[in-house]
Design a protein around this motif. Structure first.
Motif, PDB file in Angstrom:
ATOM      1  N   ASP A  55      12.782   7.256   5.273  1.00 38.43           N
ATOM      2  CA  ASP A  55      11.940   6.526   6.225  1.00 38.43           C
ATOM      3  C   ASP A  55      10.573   7.197   6.296  1.00 38.43           C
ATOM      4  OD1 ASP A  55      10.750   5.191   8.309  1.00 38.43           O
ATOM      5  OD2 ASP A  55      12.537   5.193   9.585  1.00 38.43           O
ATOM      6  N   PRO A  56       9.500   6.527   5.849  1.00 40.97           N
ATOM      7  CA  PRO A  56       8.170   7.151   5.874  1.00 40.97           C
ATOM      8  C   PRO A  56       7.691   7.543   7.270  1.00 40.97           C
ATOM      9  CG  PRO A  56       8.184   5.205   4.465  1.00 40.97           C
ATOM     10  CD  PRO A  56       9.477   5.203   5.210  1.00 40.97           C
ATOM     11  N   LYS A  57       8.285   6.972   8.315  1.00 40.36           N
ATOM     12  CA  LYS A  57       7.896   7.366   9.676  1.00 40.36           C
ATOM     13  C   LYS A  57       8.435   8.749  10.030  1.00 40.36           C
ATOM     14  CE  LYS A  57       9.560   3.601  11.458  1.00 40.36           C
ATOM     15  NZ  LYS A  57       9.975   2.557  12.425  1.00 40.36           N
ATOM     16  N   HIS A  58       9.503   9.199   9.340  1.00 37.34           N
ATOM     17  CA  HIS A  58      10.098  10.510   9.620  1.00 37.34           C
ATOM     18  C   HIS A  58       9.882  11.504   8.486  1.00 37.34           C
ATOM     19  CE1 HIS A  58      11.992   8.665  13.075  1.00 37.34           C
ATOM     20  NE2 HIS A  58      12.589   7.764  12.299  1.00 37.34           N
TER      21      HIS A  58
ATOM     22  N   GLN B 160      11.186   4.444  -1.362  1.00 39.89           N
ATOM     23  CA  GLN B 160      11.843   5.527  -2.079  1.00 39.89           C
ATOM     24  C   GLN B 160      10.869   6.293  -2.965  1.00 39.89           C
ATOM     25  OE1 GLN B 160      14.994   3.357  -4.053  1.00 39.89           O
ATOM     26  NE2 GLN B 160      16.469   3.803  -2.419  1.00 39.89           N
ATOM     27  N   ALA B 161       9.941   5.586  -3.600  1.00 40.82           N
ATOM     28  CA  ALA B 161       8.960   6.267  -4.450  1.00 40.82           C
ATOM     29  C   ALA B 161       8.168   7.302  -3.659  1.00 40.82           C
ATOM     30  CB  ALA B 161       8.018   5.247  -5.077  1.00 40.82           C
ATOM     31  N   PHE B 162       7.823   7.002  -2.408  1.00 40.85           N
ATOM     32  CA  PHE B 162       7.103   7.967  -1.577  1.00 40.85           C
ATOM     33  C   PHE B 162       8.037   9.039  -1.023  1.00 40.85           C
ATOM     34  CE2 PHE B 162       5.549   9.121   2.754  1.00 40.85           C
ATOM     35  CZ  PHE B 162       4.527   9.961   2.325  1.00 40.85           C
TER      36      PHE B 162
ATOM     37  N   SER C  26       6.106  15.112   3.266  1.00 43.50           N
ATOM     38  CA  SER C  26       6.163  15.813   1.988  1.00 43.50           C
ATOM     39  C   SER C  26       5.747  17.266   2.154  1.00 43.50           C
ATOM     40  CB  SER C  26       5.260  15.112   0.969  1.00 43.50           C
ATOM     41  OG  SER C  26       5.136  15.883  -0.207  1.00 43.50           O
ATOM     42  N   GLU C  27       6.541  18.179   1.548  1.00 42.46           N
ATOM     43  CA  GLU C  27       6.206  19.597   1.584  1.00 42.46           C
ATOM     44  C   GLU C  27       5.130  19.946   0.566  1.00 42.46           C
ATOM     45  OE1 GLU C  27       9.788  21.756   1.000  1.00 42.46           O
ATOM     46  OE2 GLU C  27      10.715  21.105   2.901  1.00 42.46           O
ATOM     47  N   LYS C  28       5.095  19.224  -0.562  1.00 41.89           N
ATOM     48  CA  LYS C  28       4.137  19.543  -1.618  1.00 41.89           C
ATOM     49  C   LYS C  28       2.773  18.897  -1.394  1.00 41.89           C
ATOM     50  CE  LYS C  28       7.601  20.281  -5.234  1.00 41.89           C
ATOM     51  NZ  LYS C  28       8.055  19.915  -6.602  1.00 41.89           N
ATOM     52  N   THR C  29       2.735  17.750  -0.745  1.00 39.45           N
ATOM     53  CA  THR C  29       1.460  17.057  -0.546  1.00 39.45           C
ATOM     54  C   THR C  29       1.005  17.056   0.908  1.00 39.45           C
ATOM     55  OG1 THR C  29       2.520  14.894  -0.225  1.00 39.45           O
ATOM     56  CG2 THR C  29       2.019  15.556  -2.494  1.00 39.45           C
ATOM     57  N   GLY C  30       1.912  17.327   1.831  1.00 34.65           N
ATOM     58  CA  GLY C  30       1.557  17.281   3.242  1.00 34.65           C
ATOM     59  C   GLY C  30       1.418  15.887   3.804  1.00 34.65           C
ATOM     60  N   ARG C  31       1.763  14.872   3.037  1.00 34.25           N
ATOM     61  CA  ARG C  31       1.640  13.475   3.484  1.00 34.25           C
ATOM     62  C   ARG C  31       2.961  13.012   4.083  1.00 34.25           C
ATOM     63  NH1 ARG C  31      -0.516  11.619  -2.485  1.00 34.25           N
ATOM     64  NH2 ARG C  31      -2.015  13.341  -2.718  1.00 34.25           N
ATOM     65  N   GLY C  32       2.858  12.118   5.004  1.00 36.41           N
ATOM     66  CA  GLY C  32       4.067  11.575   5.584  1.00 36.41           C
ATOM     67  C   GLY C  32       3.961  11.355   7.074  1.00 36.41           C
ATOM     68  N   GLN C  33       5.124  10.964   7.649  1.00 43.44           N
ATOM     69  CA  GLN C  33       5.205  10.588   9.062  1.00 43.44           C
ATOM     70  C   GLN C  33       4.138   9.541   9.380  1.00 43.44           C
ATOM     71  OE1 GLN C  33       5.057  14.326  11.205  1.00 43.44           O
ATOM     72  NE2 GLN C  33       7.260  14.676  10.920  1.00 43.44           N
ATOM     73  N   LEU C  34       4.191   8.460   8.614  1.00 39.50           N
ATOM     74  CA  LEU C  34       3.209   7.382   8.750  1.00 39.50           C
ATOM     75  C   LEU C  34       3.447   6.616  10.037  1.00 39.50           C
ATOM     76  CD1 LEU C  34       3.328   6.064   5.058  1.00 39.50           C
ATOM     77  CD2 LEU C  34       1.820   7.813   6.018  1.00 39.50           C
ATOM     78  N   ARG C  35       2.381   6.297  10.705  1.00 40.55           N
ATOM     79  CA  ARG C  35       2.447   5.550  11.953  1.00 40.55           C
ATOM     80  C   ARG C  35       1.826   4.164  11.771  1.00 40.55           C
ATOM     81  NH1 ARG C  35       5.851   8.555  12.584  1.00 40.55           N
ATOM     82  NH2 ARG C  35       5.986  10.329  14.012  1.00 40.55           N
TER      83      ARG C  35
ATOM     84  N   CYS D 213       0.841  -1.200   0.000  1.00 44.41           N
ATOM     85  CA  CYS D 213       0.000   0.000   0.000  1.00 44.41           C
ATOM     86  C   CYS D 213       0.875   1.248   0.000  1.00 44.41           C
ATOM     87  CB  CYS D 213      -0.926   0.008   1.216  1.00 44.41           C
ATOM     88  SG  CYS D 213      -2.215  -1.261   1.144  1.00 44.41           S
ATOM     89  N   MET D 214       0.373   2.308  -0.665  1.00 44.68           N
ATOM     90  CA  MET D 214       1.101   3.581  -0.771  1.00 44.68           C
ATOM     91  C   MET D 214       0.137   4.731  -0.489  1.00 44.68           C
ATOM     92  SD  MET D 214       4.289   2.969  -1.914  1.00 44.68           S
ATOM     93  CE  MET D 214       4.796   4.357  -2.920  1.00 44.68           C
ATOM     94  N   PRO D 215       0.606   5.810   0.146  1.00 44.20           N
ATOM     95  CA  PRO D 215      -0.248   6.985   0.392  1.00 44.20           C
ATOM     96  C   PRO D 215      -0.336   7.875  -0.844  1.00 44.20           C
ATOM     97  CG  PRO D 215       1.899   7.322   1.389  1.00 44.20           C
ATOM     98  CD  PRO D 215       1.919   5.938   0.808  1.00 44.20           C
ATOM     99  N   LEU D 216      -0.695   7.274  -1.970  1.00 45.33           N
ATOM    100  CA  LEU D 216      -0.788   7.948  -3.256  1.00 45.33           C
ATOM    101  C   LEU D 216      -2.027   7.446  -3.981  1.00 45.33           C
ATOM    102  CD1 LEU D 216       2.929   7.402  -4.391  1.00 45.33           C
ATOM    103  CD2 LEU D 216       2.009   9.534  -3.451  1.00 45.33           C
ATOM    104  N   THR D 217      -2.314   8.045  -5.125  1.00 48.24           N
ATOM    105  CA  THR D 217      -3.347   7.522  -6.015  1.00 48.24           C
ATOM    106  C   THR D 217      -2.672   6.745  -7.139  1.00 48.24           C
ATOM    107  OG1 THR D 217      -3.358   9.457  -7.469  1.00 48.24           O
ATOM    108  CG2 THR D 217      -4.790   9.532  -5.512  1.00 48.24           C
ATOM    109  N   VAL D 218      -3.441   5.929  -7.856  1.00 43.35           N
ATOM    110  CA  VAL D 218      -2.899   5.142  -8.965  1.00 43.35           C
ATOM    111  C   VAL D 218      -2.357   6.066 -10.053  1.00 43.35           C
ATOM    112  CG1 VAL D 218      -3.482   3.512 -10.794  1.00 43.35           C
ATOM    113  CG2 VAL D 218      -4.334   3.131  -8.483  1.00 43.35           C
ATOM    114  N   ASP D 219      -3.047   7.163 -10.332  1.00 46.68           N
ATOM    115  CA  ASP D 219      -2.580   8.104 -11.357  1.00 46.68           C
ATOM    116  C   ASP D 219      -1.272   8.776 -10.939  1.00 46.68           C
ATOM    117  OD1 ASP D 219      -4.730   7.518 -12.969  1.00 46.68           O
ATOM    118  OD2 ASP D 219      -5.973   9.152 -12.199  1.00 46.68           O
ATOM    119  N   GLU D 220      -1.148   9.117  -9.654  1.00 46.48           N
ATOM    120  CA  GLU D 220       0.091   9.735  -9.184  1.00 46.48           C
ATOM    121  C   GLU D 220       1.255   8.750  -9.268  1.00 46.48           C
ATOM    122  OE1 GLU D 220      -1.796  12.839  -5.867  1.00 46.48           O
ATOM    123  OE2 GLU D 220      -1.031  10.872  -5.272  1.00 46.48           O
TER     124      GLU D 220
END
Length: 414
Positions: free
Chosen positions: A155-158, A218-220, A161-170, A9-16
């Motif tokens: 590391d997605p936990k740290h 890395q993609a995220f 993203s500045e452009k999407t505001g996504r990240g720091q996944l728990r 799973c990724m915090p993105l859309t299929v198009d992105e």
């Protein structure tokens, strides 16, 4: 054959992710390529399939000798690569890995992308409905990766993203994060060699899982680098990165060839001093051109140099010996994976193989583990001598209620 289904799973859309996937693969290949190992792009061009429509076909060579375990390096050549062929009909892709040195080895990966959190259990029903497989979820935030590949910035936990505001996944982020998508990968590994099949197939799946985890992290983590790109932008970036990656990978192989030719030329010049500067009237020049790494070359008609015409057979043989000696010094001699000692070899005149080929000693004696110990007593299944009854002696049968008589019994006359 070992079949597994991976769901990432990724915090993105299929198009992105269509852009992010191409960016990640190009940058990751460039980073992992160094010192003659890594990914060489052989072909990357549009492709049209009658069933899946328009797509992109890519062929690569993955050089990974140093990344193999010791037991695998013992049986593969020094320059070892795996051929990757991929057909990208996003959101459906097919990837195949083969190796000419190991014809019974192959990896087949089918990938589908959907905007969900990995809840579609029937996504591969048309491809592997009746095949038993293990489903493995890969968490880009919480699953551990090999320590040598860990970077805090990736590391997605740290990372945030500045452009999407996504990240720091728990932990548990897949249950309530939006947007969310899933890469479904059906991975089939085959290594049909008795005695090694299970071990190799399990090892390959472990490597595949680590690569999938690292690549999707890395993609995220690189989302701010590719988020504003268009498809044309990422294709141009992909082209530039492929060229730079090929230089890093192929230059090492080209330098190896150049060094071999240099060693050979130096050795030959020492042999033919009369033809080499500064004292010779003629200058010796090599007739062979530098080798290209790949691709067909146009045929060019060349005339033989006078130096080669004037060479005698003895001089050619001496040149051949010097060239082979220089080549062996550069490449090195590989020790045999299996050594046999304690058995006398047959004379070279008796062998059927050439003297340069490894020979297997022949012996009429049974191996030690099959020979019968000399001190073990022999099992006796029958008496050594057979004693027959004496016909002159009368055998008597003692039964209850029956008395023996010295006179033989005669039948009564009626």
């Amino acid at each position: 054959m070992l079949l597994k289904e991976y769901r990432i799973c990724m915090p993105l859309t299929v198009d992105e992710y269509k852009i992010g996937q191409l960016y990640m693969i190009s940058k990751h290949s460039h980073e992992q390529s160094d010192r003659g190992e890594g990914v060489e792009v052989v072909q990357n061009e549009p492709f049209e399939d009658p069933h899946h429509g328009n797509g992109q076909f890519t062929e690569k060579r993955v050089y990974l000798n140093s990344k193999l375990p010791s037991w695998a390096r013992a049986v593969v050549p020094k320059i070892f690569y795996v051929t990757e062929k991929a057909w990208n009909y996003y959101p459906y892709t097919i990837t195949e890995y083969t190796c000419s040195f190991l014809p019974k080895f192959s990896i087949h990966i089918e990938t589908k992308y959907e905007d969900n959190k990995g809840s579609n259990d029937s996504i591969f029903d048309s491809e592997a409905k009746d095949l038993e497989r293990e489903v493995c979820f890969i968490d880009i935030a919480c699953d551990e990766i090999p320590e040598r590949y860990y970077k805090e910035s990736e590391d997605p936990k740290h990372f945030k993203s500045e452009k999407t505001g996504r990240g720091q996944l728990r932990e548990g982020w897949r249950d309530n994060h939006q947007p969310i998508m899933c890469s479904y990968k059906l991975v089939t590994v085959k290594f049909e060699v008795w005695g090694l099949q299970t071990r190799v197939e399990q090892f390959v799946h472990k490597v595949v899982r680590d690569i999938l985890l690292i690549g999707h992290r890395q993609a995220f983590a690189w989302v701010d680098e590719w988020y504003d790109m268009t498809m044309d932008d990422v294709r141009e970036y992909e082209k530039n990165m492929h060229e730079q990656t090929n230089i890093k990978v192929c230059n090492q192989h080209s330098s190896t060839v150049d060094d071999i030719e240099g060693h050979a030329q130096t050795s030959v010049c020492r042999l033919f001093k009369a033809r080499c500067p500064p004292c010779g009237k003629q200058s010796w020049k090599p007739t062979c051109q530098p080798l290209e790494m790949r691709g067909p070359q146009p045929s060019v008609k060349t005339e033989p140099l006078p130096e080669t015409v004037d060479m005698t057979m003895d001089e050619v043989r001496e040149f051949e010996r010097a060239t082979q000696e220089a080549t062996n010094k550069k490449i090195g001699v590989f020790p045999p994976a299996i050594s046999i000692s304690g058995i006398a070899l047959l004379p070279s005149s008796v062998r059927s193989a050439p003297s340069s080929a490894p020979s297997t000693p022949l012996s009429t004696d049974a191996p030690e583990f099959l020979s019968i110990p000399k001190d073990r007593p022999r099992k006796k299944s029958a008496p050594e001598t057979l004693t027959l009854p004496d016909p002159e002696k009368k055998a008597t049968l003692n039964l209850p209620g029956v008395y023996a008589s010295e006179k033989p019994c005669r039948p009564k006359s009626e």
